[in-house]
Scaffold this motif. Sequence first.
Motif, PDB file in Angstrom:
ATOM      1  N   PRO A 123       0.814  -1.225   0.000  1.00 47.59           N
ATOM      2  CA  PRO A 123       0.000   0.000   0.000  1.00 47.59           C
ATOM      3  C   PRO A 123       0.842   1.267   0.000  1.00 47.59           C
ATOM      4  N   GLY A 124       1.929   1.265   0.765  1.00 46.95           N
ATOM      5  CA  GLY A 124       2.798   2.435   0.787  1.00 46.95           C
ATOM      6  C   GLY A 124       3.447   2.686  -0.558  1.00 46.95           C
ATOM      7  N   ALA A 125       3.850   1.595  -1.227  1.00 50.54           N
ATOM      8  CA  ALA A 125       4.448   1.717  -2.551  1.00 50.54           C
ATOM      9  C   ALA A 125       3.416   2.224  -3.556  1.00 50.54           C
ATOM     10  N   LEU A 126       2.184   1.721  -3.463  1.00 44.71           N
ATOM     11  CA  LEU A 126       1.139   2.179  -4.372  1.00 44.71           C
ATOM     12  C   LEU A 126       0.870   3.669  -4.209  1.00 44.71           C
ATOM     13  N   GLU A 127       0.875   4.135  -2.987  1.00 50.80           N
ATOM     14  CA  GLU A 127       0.667   5.568  -2.742  1.00 50.80           C
ATOM     15  C   GLU A 127       1.820   6.380  -3.323  1.00 50.80           C
ATOM     16  N   TRP A 128       3.042   5.876  -3.149  1.00 48.95           N
ATOM     17  CA  TRP A 128       4.218   6.569  -3.687  1.00 48.95           C
ATOM     18  C   TRP A 128       4.136   6.654  -5.211  1.00 48.95           C
ATOM     19  N   ILE A 129       3.767   5.546  -5.855  1.00 46.66           N
ATOM     20  CA  ILE A 129       3.682   5.522  -7.323  1.00 46.66           C
ATOM     21  C   ILE A 129       2.567   6.442  -7.803  1.00 46.66           C
ATOM     22  N   ALA A 130       1.409   6.384  -7.135  1.00 37.89           N
ATOM     23  CA  ALA A 130       0.286   7.234  -7.552  1.00 37.89           C
ATOM     24  C   ALA A 130       0.663   8.705  -7.476  1.00 37.89           C
ATOM     25  N   THR A 131       1.357   9.089  -6.421  1.00 42.06           N
ATOM     26  CA  THR A 131       1.786  10.487  -6.280  1.00 42.06           C
ATOM     27  C   THR A 131       2.785  10.855  -7.367  1.00 42.06           C
ATOM     28  N   ALA A 132       3.762   9.967  -7.626  1.00 40.39           N
ATOM     29  CA  ALA A 132       4.777  10.248  -8.641  1.00 40.39           C
ATOM     30  C   ALA A 132       4.160  10.348 -10.030  1.00 40.39           C
ATOM     31  N   VAL A 133       3.262   9.433 -10.366  1.00 44.17           N
ATOM     32  CA  VAL A 133       2.621   9.456 -11.686  1.00 44.17           C
ATOM     33  C   VAL A 133       1.808  10.729 -11.865  1.00 44.17           C
ATOM     34  N   ASP A 134       1.046  11.093 -10.840  1.00 43.32           N
ATOM     35  CA  ASP A 134       0.223  12.300 -10.928  1.00 43.32           C
ATOM     36  C   ASP A 134       1.096  13.542 -11.047  1.00 43.32           C
ATOM     37  N   ARG A 135       2.132  13.637 -10.212  1.00 46.23           N
ATOM     38  CA  ARG A 135       3.003  14.816 -10.216  1.00 46.23           C
ATOM     39  C   ARG A 135       3.762  14.935 -11.541  1.00 46.23           C
ATOM     40  N   ASN A 136       4.361  13.841 -11.994  1.00 43.95           N
ATOM     41  CA  ASN A 136       5.136  13.904 -13.230  1.00 43.95           C
ATOM     42  C   ASN A 136       4.256  14.115 -14.455  1.00 43.95           C
ATOM     43  N   SER A 137       3.079  13.486 -14.477  1.00 39.49           N
ATOM     44  CA  SER A 137       2.185  13.659 -15.617  1.00 39.49           C
ATOM     45  C   SER A 137       1.732  15.108 -15.749  1.00 39.49           C
TER      46      SER A 137
END
Length: 312
Positions: A123-137
């Motif tokens: 879950p922590g990794a999923l949150e990290w990825i979701a934030t990174a994808v949203d921010r970078n996109s």
Amino acid sequence: MSGPQVHEVEHEITVDASAKDVYRLLEEVENWPQIFPPSVHVERVEREGEHERIRIWATANGAAKTWTSRRRLVPADGRIEFRQEVSSPPVAAMGGTWIVEDRGEDRCRVRLLHDYRAVDDDPGALEWIATAVDRNSRAELGALKAETALRGAQVRLAFEDTTRIAGRAEDVYDFINAAHLWGERLPHVARVNLQDDGGLQLLEMDTRAVDGSTHTTTSVRVCLAPDRIYYKQTQLPALMTLHTGQWRFEEDADGVLATSQHTVSINEANIAAVLGPDAGLDDARAMVRGALGTNSLSTLAHAKAHIEGSGT
């Protein structure tokens, strides 16, 4: 038993430029560091027909990451499909599609689709990825809009300085690579903090200006021994909105041609505050060119003295 969960997300933006021009920006990956804030360095490894393989070094949530992706380019449909071949943890798998939709002669809609999985569905990794994808996109789509708006503007400049050194390319590379020693070796460097993960570096540095003041910059560096180091500043001085560069070391029969190359975009909004109310873009360009060139040539001069003096 259900398998690993795949998450999907989409971002979009409308750009005041032709679909053809925007698609070209997405296709030319070698220029991404000058366009996309997260991209530090991108190399095309191979290309055959509509398929290609690229390697990307970029930031995600402030961390430096690298991965290899395969892409399928379909310009007739305005599509570029991508899939990470080798992902960087906590990403287990990631892919997606760029879609550029024509909305008129000088207008298009750009959609960026992602699908991803996290290592162990953590879950922590999923949150990290979701934030990174949203921010970078969001950063990449916004940068596409800004890049097309700046076409023809004179805010960007590129230049390089070269010094000949009697030595080997690997010796010069080692001097530039060992940035943790710059505080001892370079008079214009007041403080250095370097984190090195197998040649992918985070470099924080306080640099002294001619007037005695100091400014702090943070860079991500991609060190490719023995002859290239690429970098991108992620914390910039007030006069710049972009600064990427490379150190290049070319060995020949007479020694090494050591080159420092810079690409910079001027922050026009800060010119008056930094240089005074009467200063213009030409003044800012001259100031930046002089400051960066001076520091680069000073670094190369000290590398030359170090290498030639040590007899290596």
